[in-house]
Write an enzyme that holds these catalytic residues in place. Structure first.
Site, PDB file in Angstrom:
ATOM      1  N   HIS A 268      -2.163 -11.832  -3.347  1.00 19.79           N
ATOM      2  CA  HIS A 268      -1.180 -10.847  -2.700  1.00 19.79           C
ATOM      3  C   HIS A 268       0.246 -11.577  -3.436  1.00 19.79           C
ATOM      4  O   HIS A 268       0.573 -11.704  -2.385  1.00 19.79           O
ATOM      5  CB  HIS A 268      -0.983 -10.527  -1.360  1.00 19.79           C
ATOM      6  CG  HIS A 268      -1.565  -9.598  -1.030  1.00 19.79           C
ATOM      7  ND1 HIS A 268      -3.056  -8.361  -1.423  1.00 19.79           N
ATOM      8  CD2 HIS A 268      -2.876 -10.784   0.561  1.00 19.79           C
ATOM      9  CE1 HIS A 268      -3.850  -8.625  -0.207  1.00 19.79           C
ATOM     10  NE2 HIS A 268      -3.455  -9.457   0.476  1.00 19.79           N
TER      11      HIS A 268
ATOM     12  N   TYR B 233      -3.412  -3.061  -4.753  1.00 17.39           N
ATOM     13  CA  TYR B 233      -3.174  -2.002  -3.762  1.00 17.39           C
ATOM     14  C   TYR B 233      -1.808  -1.215  -4.411  1.00 17.39           C
ATOM     15  O   TYR B 233      -1.145  -0.118  -4.039  1.00 17.39           O
ATOM     16  CB  TYR B 233      -3.704  -1.887  -2.146  1.00 17.39           C
ATOM     17  CG  TYR B 233      -2.486  -3.444  -1.323  1.00 17.39           C
ATOM     18  CD1 TYR B 233      -1.248  -2.283  -0.807  1.00 17.39           C
ATOM     19  CD2 TYR B 233      -3.560  -4.516  -0.907  1.00 17.39           C
ATOM     20  CE1 TYR B 233      -0.473  -3.425  -0.463  1.00 17.39           C
ATOM     21  CE2 TYR B 233      -2.380  -4.743   0.044  1.00 17.39           C
ATOM     22  CZ  TYR B 233      -1.115  -4.402  -0.212  1.00 17.39           C
ATOM     23  OH  TYR B 233      -0.430  -6.096   0.696  1.00 17.39           O
TER      24      TYR B 233
ATOM     25  N   HIS C 226      -9.531  -1.859   0.935  1.00 13.90           N
ATOM     26  CA  HIS C 226      -8.982  -2.826   1.800  1.00 13.90           C
ATOM     27  C   HIS C 226      -9.337  -3.034   2.980  1.00 13.90           C
ATOM     28  O   HIS C 226      -8.986  -3.895   3.205  1.00 13.90           O
ATOM     29  CB  HIS C 226      -7.233  -1.819   2.487  1.00 13.90           C
ATOM     30  CG  HIS C 226      -6.090  -2.384   3.111  1.00 13.90           C
ATOM     31  ND1 HIS C 226      -6.072  -3.057   4.068  1.00 13.90           N
ATOM     32  CD2 HIS C 226      -5.199  -3.411   2.698  1.00 13.90           C
ATOM     33  CE1 HIS C 226      -5.016  -3.866   4.223  1.00 13.90           C
ATOM     34  NE2 HIS C 226      -4.392  -3.722   3.813  1.00 13.90           N
TER      35      HIS C 226
ATOM     36  N   ARG D   9      -9.224   0.553   7.737  1.00 13.58           N
ATOM     37  CA  ARG D   9      -8.117   1.263   8.611  1.00 13.58           C
ATOM     38  C   ARG D   9      -7.884   2.233   7.250  1.00 13.58           C
ATOM     39  O   ARG D   9      -7.236   3.184   7.651  1.00 13.58           O
ATOM     40  CB  ARG D   9      -6.894   0.196   8.899  1.00 13.58           C
ATOM     41  CG  ARG D   9      -7.164  -0.390  10.377  1.00 13.58           C
ATOM     42  CD  ARG D   9      -5.922  -1.306  10.518  1.00 13.58           C
ATOM     43  NE  ARG D   9      -5.264  -1.769   9.106  1.00 13.58           N
ATOM     44  CZ  ARG D   9      -5.030  -3.310   8.889  1.00 13.58           C
ATOM     45  NH1 ARG D   9      -6.241  -3.783   9.261  1.00 13.58           N
ATOM     46  NH2 ARG D   9      -4.592  -3.640   7.817  1.00 13.58           N
TER      47      ARG D   9
ATOM     48  N   GLU E 239      -9.212  -9.376  10.583  1.00 10.02           N
ATOM     49  CA  GLU E 239      -8.639 -10.143  10.463  1.00 10.02           C
ATOM     50  C   GLU E 239      -7.892  -9.656  11.875  1.00 10.02           C
ATOM     51  O   GLU E 239      -7.634 -10.972  11.972  1.00 10.02           O
ATOM     52  CB  GLU E 239      -7.821  -9.175   9.546  1.00 10.02           C
ATOM     53  CG  GLU E 239      -6.563 -11.206   9.289  1.00 10.02           C
ATOM     54  CD  GLU E 239      -5.729 -10.122   8.134  1.00 10.02           C
ATOM     55  OE1 GLU E 239      -4.454 -10.921   8.126  1.00 10.02           O
ATOM     56  OE2 GLU E 239      -5.927  -9.440   7.289  1.00 10.02           O
TER      57      GLU E 239
ATOM     58  N   HIS F 275     -11.151 -13.065   5.131  1.00 12.20           N
ATOM     59  CA  HIS F 275     -11.128 -14.012   6.982  1.00 12.20           C
ATOM     60  C   HIS F 275     -12.228 -13.441   7.893  1.00 12.20           C
ATOM     61  O   HIS F 275     -12.240 -14.529   8.402  1.00 12.20           O
ATOM     62  CB  HIS F 275     -10.049 -12.638   7.357  1.00 12.20           C
ATOM     63  CG  HIS F 275      -8.751 -12.570   6.740  1.00 12.20           C
ATOM     64  ND1 HIS F 275      -7.884 -13.080   6.665  1.00 12.20           N
ATOM     65  CD2 HIS F 275      -7.767 -11.386   5.771  1.00 12.20           C
ATOM     66  CE1 HIS F 275      -6.715 -13.031   5.280  1.00 12.20           C
ATOM     67  NE2 HIS F 275      -6.231 -11.811   5.020  1.00 12.20           N
TER      68      HIS F 275
ATOM     69  N   ASP G 146      -4.073 -15.730   0.261  1.00  6.69           N
ATOM     70  CA  ASP G 146      -3.373 -14.212   1.074  1.00  6.69           C
ATOM     71  C   ASP G 146      -1.877 -14.614   0.495  1.00  6.69           C
ATOM     72  O   ASP G 146      -1.511 -13.907  -0.184  1.00  6.69           O
ATOM     73  CB  ASP G 146      -3.877 -14.774   2.201  1.00  6.69           C
ATOM     74  CG  ASP G 146      -3.698 -12.953   2.500  1.00  6.69           C
ATOM     75  OD1 ASP G 146      -3.708 -11.946   1.833  1.00  6.69           O
ATOM     76  OD2 ASP G 146      -4.298 -12.939   3.976  1.00  6.69           O
TER      77      ASP G 146
END
Length: 452
Positions: free
Chosen positions: A71, A131, A215, A218, A245, A279, A330
């Site tokens: 990211h 994202y 993603h 969730r 995760e 993860h 990450d």
């Protein structure tokens, strides 16, 4: 592009348990054309005609490293979120503050510097889990893929390849709470509109490819998971997903759907050989079996998982079940694939209180060929004929590596020991310096722009 001959003091060749001394590697037009271990275990003298034009690579030469989970904008958080108490969820609030301030121009500057830092660390390809799609309030830019285009351009400036894993992010919780605040910049409304937007982005740059990401359970409702998975499958591109995760994610999924996130993804057709679970820190035994039997890859990000207090995942069990392991930086708390690789072994020692879970060549595989495969670059990550000419050379005479055998480099070297990086036959880093980007200065300015 002209032909080049490289003479590696040591090179880590495919299917070798340890490095091979004195290897001549020949490249042309960005590809490896010959790999020749020299007879007798020692190179002829420099004046010998056959080697007079070879560029010498003192130290250990590896295939290009692949950062399978990034990211880029999280790089602005380094050193700002590591003190005090809290957990993943409190860290996330700080991350949203940075996300709220970015636009295509500032994102280009930050990602360019972050990707150049990766190049210095020997990373030749990055998987950007992207994202942050829209403007404030979720209003699309005139070009709805402007943020993704900035990332592709940033990778070109830094001299590395990119797989833009365009991420579907629709809801705030497993039970469907709407996106609020900075999260509204992530959403496309539903999976069909996500797919329509991504269909409109087709960069013609040879260094870039577009993949897909969910993603997490969730962020994508169960009824829309198959839409994203189907889009990736029809195009034959990688599909990545954050998975288990946090224990809270597992608990919420059980409460909403009566099963674990892994089981939900399996039932909706998400798992498979072209899918990578990122993860997988808290899978059940049945989850491990589901991932392994489907040959779903797992991308481990040990430095982030420890920074965010996520926990230690069952790396050895996942590998033995059949899941190829790759590595990612990450949150960019650390950008060092050597550290990520040895942490896979060292964290497993902490978890089990035993030593010796992963051989050095397994860690090399995770950092190189497995990472490239997870990002859709099946022709990279090996020093073999026909593959991309990605060469990463690590010094063996520095303060951290002096006296260390070449096979021990992954347990001794750091990113700071990388001296030269070649990507697709082109030198990007020489003598430990990026040839086109002043990395410290650009990082300073780009981070300041979005944090001050």
């Amino acid at each position: 592009m002209t032909a080049t001959r490289w003479l590696a003091e040591y090179a880590w060749l495919p299917d070798h348990a340890e490095p091979t001394p004195d290897v001549l590697i020949e490249t042309q037009d960005g590809r490896i054309t010959a790999v020749t271990p020299l007879v007798g275990g020692s190179a002829p003298a420099a004046g010998v005609e056959v080697l007079h034009d070879a560029v010498r690579l003192p130290g250990l030469t590896l295939p290009g490293l692949a950062n399978a989970h990034s990211h880029a904008f999280h790089r602005a958080l380094r050193g700002r979120t590591h003190d005090g108490r809290g957990d993943f969820w409190t860290w996330r609030d700080r991350m949203y503050e940075v996300a709220a301030r970015l636009d295509p121009d500032s994102y280009l500057a930050l990602a360019r510097a972050a990707y150049a830092e990766m190049a210095l660390a020997g990373i030749t390809c990055v998987g950007e889990f992207h994202y942050l799609h829209h403007g404030p309030g979720g209003i699309p830019y005139a070009d709805p893929n402007a943020m993704g285009a900035a990332l592709v351009e940033a990778a070109a400036h830094a001299g590395i390849r990119i797989t833009l894993l365009d991420t579907c992010y629709l809801t705030a919780t497993v039970d469907g709470e709407p996106l609020v605040g900075p999260q509204t910049r992530f959403g496309d409304g539903d999976a069909l509109r996500w797919a329509e937007r991504v269909d409109g982005f087709a960069p013609d740059d040879t260094h870039a490819r577009v993949g897909a990401a969910i993603h997490s359970v969730r962020a994508v409702p169960a009824g829309q998971l198959a839409t994203v998975a189907g889009w990736a499958d029809r195009r034959g591109v990688p599909l990545h997903v954050h998975l288990s995760e946090q224990p809270a994610e597992n608990d919420a999924c059980r409460a909403a759907h009566g099963c674990t996130p892994t089981r939900l993804l399996a039932d909706r057709g998400v798992l498979g050989r072209h899918t990578t679970a990122v993860h997988a820190t808290h899978p059940t035994g049945a989850d491990v079996t589901l991932l392994g039997d489907s040959r779903t890859g797992v991308c481990l990000c040990p430095t982030t998982e420890r920074d965010l207090a996520d926990g230690i995942g069952p790396a050895r069990r996942l590998a033995e079940a059949g899941s190829p392991l790759s590595l990612g930086s990450d949150s960019h708390a650390v950008v060092d694939l050597f550290e990520e690789a040895r942490a896979v072994e060292l964290d497993e020692r902490l978890r089990t209180r035993r030593r010796g879970h992963f051989a050095p060549d397994e860690l090399v595989t995770a950092a190189t060929v497995a990472g490239h495969a997870a990002l859709g670059w099946g022709d990279a990550g090996r020093l073999s004929v026909g593959d991309r000419a990605d060469l990463v050379t690590v010094r063996l005479d520095g303060v951290r590596t002096a006296g260390v055998p070449a096979v021990g480099a992954f347990f001794a070297a750091t990113a700071a020991d990388v001296t030269q990086v070649v990507v697709d036959g082109r030198v990007v880093v020489r003598d430990g310096r990026h040839l086109t980007v002043d990395v410290p200065a650009e990082l300073h300015d780009a981070v300041k722009e979005v944090t001050s």
